[in-house]
Design an enzyme around this catalytic site. Structure first.
Site, PDB file in Angstrom:
ATOM      1  N   LYS A 213       0.715  -1.427   0.025  1.00  0.00           N
ATOM      2  CA  LYS A 213       0.020   0.108  -0.274  1.00  0.00           C
ATOM      3  C   LYS A 213       0.547   1.385  -0.024  1.00  0.00           C
ATOM      4  O   LYS A 213       0.093   2.126  -1.127  1.00  0.00           O
ATOM      5  CB  LYS A 213      -0.962  -0.042   1.505  1.00  0.00           C
ATOM      6  CG  LYS A 213      -1.946   1.139   1.094  1.00  0.00           C
ATOM      7  CD  LYS A 213      -3.153   0.916   2.429  1.00  0.00           C
ATOM      8  CE  LYS A 213      -3.206   2.399   2.746  1.00  0.00           C
ATOM      9  NZ  LYS A 213      -4.413   1.856   4.004  1.00  0.00           N
ATOM     10  N   GLU A 219      10.809  -4.578   4.792  1.00  0.00           N
ATOM     11  CA  GLU A 219      10.850  -6.022   4.386  1.00  0.00           C
ATOM     12  C   GLU A 219      10.253  -6.293   2.983  1.00  0.00           C
ATOM     13  O   GLU A 219      10.711  -6.924   2.436  1.00  0.00           O
ATOM     14  CB  GLU A 219       9.428  -7.261   5.067  1.00  0.00           C
ATOM     15  CG  GLU A 219      10.376  -7.390   7.258  1.00  0.00           C
ATOM     16  CD  GLU A 219       8.973  -6.320   7.575  1.00  0.00           C
ATOM     17  OE1 GLU A 219       9.054  -4.992   6.786  1.00  0.00           O
ATOM     18  OE2 GLU A 219       8.615  -6.582   8.757  1.00  0.00           O
ATOM     19  N   GLY A 273      -4.865  -1.543   4.666  1.00  0.00           N
ATOM     20  CA  GLY A 273      -3.880  -3.170   4.558  1.00  0.00           C
ATOM     21  C   GLY A 273      -4.840  -4.297   4.386  1.00  0.00           C
ATOM     22  O   GLY A 273      -4.964  -4.771   3.012  1.00  0.00           O
ATOM     23  N   ARG A 274      -5.270  -4.172   6.105  1.00  0.00           N
ATOM     24  CA  ARG A 274      -5.654  -5.329   6.573  1.00  0.00           C
ATOM     25  C   ARG A 274      -7.197  -6.218   5.784  1.00  0.00           C
ATOM     26  O   ARG A 274      -7.858  -7.155   5.174  1.00  0.00           O
ATOM     27  CB  ARG A 274      -5.701  -6.112   7.871  1.00  0.00           C
ATOM     28  CG  ARG A 274      -6.836  -4.834   8.404  1.00  0.00           C
ATOM     29  CD  ARG A 274      -6.303  -4.644  10.073  1.00  0.00           C
ATOM     30  NE  ARG A 274      -6.475  -3.824  11.144  1.00  0.00           N
ATOM     31  CZ  ARG A 274      -6.043  -2.587  10.889  1.00  0.00           C
ATOM     32  NH1 ARG A 274      -4.933  -2.478  10.608  1.00  0.00           N
ATOM     33  NH2 ARG A 274      -6.957  -1.740  11.823  1.00  0.00           N
ATOM     34  N   GLU A 341      -5.581  -6.481  14.668  1.00  0.00           N
ATOM     35  CA  GLU A 341      -4.188  -4.897  14.140  1.00  0.00           C
ATOM     36  C   GLU A 341      -5.605  -4.368  14.294  1.00  0.00           C
ATOM     37  O   GLU A 341      -5.319  -2.912  14.289  1.00  0.00           O
ATOM     38  CB  GLU A 341      -4.097  -5.394  13.279  1.00  0.00           C
ATOM     39  CG  GLU A 341      -2.668  -3.855  12.591  1.00  0.00           C
ATOM     40  CD  GLU A 341      -2.361  -4.149  11.276  1.00  0.00           C
ATOM     41  OE1 GLU A 341      -1.065  -4.716  11.821  1.00  0.00           O
ATOM     42  OE2 GLU A 341      -2.455  -3.608  10.077  1.00  0.00           O
ATOM     43  N   HIS A 372      -5.148 -32.205  17.591  1.00  0.00           N
ATOM     44  CA  HIS A 372      -4.234 -32.802  18.146  1.00  0.00           C
ATOM     45  C   HIS A 372      -3.364 -32.029  19.233  1.00  0.00           C
ATOM     46  O   HIS A 372      -2.108 -32.899  18.362  1.00  0.00           O
ATOM     47  CB  HIS A 372      -3.953 -34.352  17.015  1.00  0.00           C
ATOM     48  CG  HIS A 372      -4.936 -35.161  16.792  1.00  0.00           C
ATOM     49  ND1 HIS A 372      -4.928 -35.923  17.365  1.00  0.00           N
ATOM     50  CD2 HIS A 372      -6.003 -35.206  15.781  1.00  0.00           C
ATOM     51  CE1 HIS A 372      -5.730 -37.089  17.367  1.00  0.00           C
ATOM     52  NE2 HIS A 372      -6.623 -36.152  16.367  1.00  0.00           N
ATOM     53  N   LYS A 497       8.651  -0.585  14.421  1.00  0.00           N
ATOM     54  CA  LYS A 497       9.769   0.054  13.317  1.00  0.00           C
ATOM     55  C   LYS A 497      10.260   0.898  13.114  1.00  0.00           C
ATOM     56  O   LYS A 497      12.040   0.636  12.154  1.00  0.00           O
ATOM     57  CB  LYS A 497       8.665   0.481  12.034  1.00  0.00           C
ATOM     58  CG  LYS A 497       7.498  -0.607  11.775  1.00  0.00           C
ATOM     59  CD  LYS A 497       6.807  -0.659  10.701  1.00  0.00           C
ATOM     60  CE  LYS A 497       5.499  -1.043   9.992  1.00  0.00           C
ATOM     61  NZ  LYS A 497       4.825  -0.084   9.298  1.00  0.00           N
TER      62      LYS A 497
END
Ligand code: F6P
Length: 537
Positions: A213, A219, A273-274, A341, A372, A497
């Site tokens: 965005k 990263e 973004g999400r 978030e 499990h 950050k």
């Protein structure tokens, strides 16, 4: 009605708090015996069934929750979201992911401008581009077809598309369109993730989609530079124009990076973004892999829920995540970001400290694998509210001769059994009747009274996957509206950050200028020094 400063100061909140004491006296075993109550706590929409009768709630609780919704001005807040008001007040932005899947003729405005034509402009651009790549009229620098896509992105620019890709992969229709093609996702800055992504791929037949965005995320940008080098090393600098495209709201930075603006797919600051999986963030890589028509069905599914959410009365509205479908294995990680978030906040939308905790801790794993792993804790340790998601018709049914039930029935037996095991538990009396040795009775007792809800989907095709996504997006928004927080900003990710930037500078200064580690506490200084020493050769 004006929104209260803090929801916890309203009468309905206090009323609910007092009501908790009554609920504590009631066991789910008694609540589940009341048929009328159970019937009122199921909702059907478009062939899907939501059953929330295993919540520790009576009809009186539900009534009190509606009063709370009224006190929180929920209806008005939902309308404000759909109307494009700038409800993300700390960033002065509209919150309009619903516009991403609106029909072509809809009118949804932000800043008094109808955004729907822009949305469809990009969708048309994606349709055309993805068709060209898929039919071979857009080829790589050496004339070979681009059969492989690596989508680089992180957080919201990764988790949603990965969830949908994983769910489409095993759907017969979507899978058919993906034959001979590969879609991979590169998210982590860890060089291991780079190596995993490029292993076995030839740059000649690979298209890289950089999804960010902001187009500044450390990263993603480092991974984009690494893969640009990978392409240039094999095919020369001019190949970038054919092998790299971008999805972003920041088109100037896309161009500065060296990607042709004609190969950029836009979205807008009113898409969080999400919440961006229905924008080019998800639609481009998914259309390249499955074709635009399949993705359009997914958008239509999400749109059907938007419509339902906006118009259905609250009591008929469908709002640890345990999908009983392997195809949904990436659903919980996606919802983890959407929910945590969005709603992990410490202050109200007006900046007042909250006297109560917000945000759920979301995690999950497909059934039966989760059984499990961590179900022990859910059954006998802490009480963790669970969402069970089941699918009536499997994407991939398997029938083995001579088996008592087929694979899907086996899976679904667990889907139907687990919520009751949590709700009813097992009493010492029942165990004694079964002649369980006395010393084992405490260990084998299940207290029960553990809440869950069950969502049963008719099938898991592109349309239903879109519906599932939108249900959870809206549920998160409703929680935030009730708590009176801003679910659409994410200031909490900033501190880490900026501290990483400080470390990055130190690593560079120490490695290349020989500067000693300074300005960090004892613990970090010790670790950094050890790390630098070990990696200096
Ligand atoms: O984790 C923080 C965050 O800003 C998320 O909200 C976002 O989805 C992710 O980073 C990636 O951001 P971008 O799409 O700008 O690269």
């Amino acid at each position: 009605m004006a929104s209260p400063a803090l929801i916890s100061e309203t009468g309905p909140w206090k009323d609910l708090k007092d009501h908790v004491e009554d609920i504590k006296k009631t066991h789910l075993r008694e609540l589940m015996a009341d048929m009328g109550r159970c019937q009122s706590m199921t909702v059907e929409f478009d062939d899907m069934l939501l059953d929330y009768s295993r919540q520790r709630a009576t009809l009186d609780t539900i009534d009190k929750l509606f009063k709370l919704a009224e006190a929180a001005c929920l209806k008005q807040k939902i309308s404000r979201m759909f109307n494009g008001d700038k409800i993300n007040s700390t960033e002065n932005r509209s919150v309009l992911h619903v516009a991403l899947r609106a029909p072509r003729d809809a009118v949804i405005c932000s800043d008094r401008k109808n955004v729907v034509p822009d949305v469809w402009g990009v969708l048309d651009q994606i349709k055309e581009f993805s068709e060209r790549v898929r039919n071979g009229s857009w080829v790589g620098a050496t004339g070979k077809q681009l059969k492989n896509v690596i989508a680089i992105g992180i957080g919201g620019s990764f988790l949603g598309p990965l969830f949908v890709h994983t769910a489409f992969q095993t759907d017969a229709e979507a899978g058919e369109y993906a034959k001979g093609r590969q879609l991979r996702f590169l998210a982590n800055v860890d060089p291991i993730d780079v190596a995993k992504n490029i292993t076995g791929l030839d740059p000649e037949t690979t298209l890289v989609v950089v999804v960010s965005k902001t187009f500044t995320t450390a990263e993603t940008m480092l991974n984009a530079r690494t893969l640009r080098e990978w392409i240039i090393a094999a095919l020369g600098p001019s190949a970038v124009a054919k092998h790299m495209v971008a999805v972003s709201t920041n088109l100037p930075l896309v161009e500065k990076f060296g990607i042709d603006p004609n190969n950029a797919f836009a979205f807008w600051d009113w898409v969080g973004g999400r919440y961006s999986v229905c924008s080019a963030v998800g639609v481009l890589p998914l259309s390249l892999q499955y074709g635009f028509e399949v993705v359009e069905k997914f958008l239509k599914g999400a749109q059907s829920i938007d419509q339902h959410f906006y118009t259905a009365p609250f009591e008929k509205n469908i709002p640890a995540i345990l999908p009983y479908s392997q195809a949904l294995e990436k659903f919980a990680p996606h919802i983890q970001q959407v929910s945590m978030e969005s709603n992990g906040k410490g202050v109200s939308i007006d900046g007042l400290p909250l006297p109560f905790e917000t945000g759920e801790i979301d995690f999950g794993e497909p059934g039966t694998n989760g059984q499990h792993s961590f179900y022990q804790l859910i059954h006998q340790g802490r009480a963790i509210p669970c969402d069970f998601i089941g699918v009536i018709r499997s994407q991939q049914p398997v029938y083995l001769k001579g088996e008592m039930v087929n694979n899907h029935d086996e899976l679904m037996s667990n889907f139907f059994a687990q919520p009751d095991a949590l709700a009813y538990g097992k009493t010492p009396e029942q165990l004694q009747k079964e002649s369980v040795p006395e010393h084992l009775v405490p260990h084998k007792t299940f207290t029960g009274n553990r809440p869950s809800l069950s969502l049963l989907l008719p099938s898991l095709n592109a349309y239903n996957i879109g519906q599932l996504l939108a249900i959870y997006e809206h549920r998160v928004a409703v929680q935030g509206f009730i708590w009176g927080i801003n679910s659409f900003d994410q200031w909490g990710v900033e501190l880490g950050k900026s501290l990483a930037t400080q470390v990055r500078k130190q690593l560079h200064a120490s490695r290349f200028k020989g500067e000693s580690v300074e300005g960090f506490n004892f613990s970090t200084t010790t670790m950094l020094t050890k790390y630098l020493k070990a990696t200096s050769d």
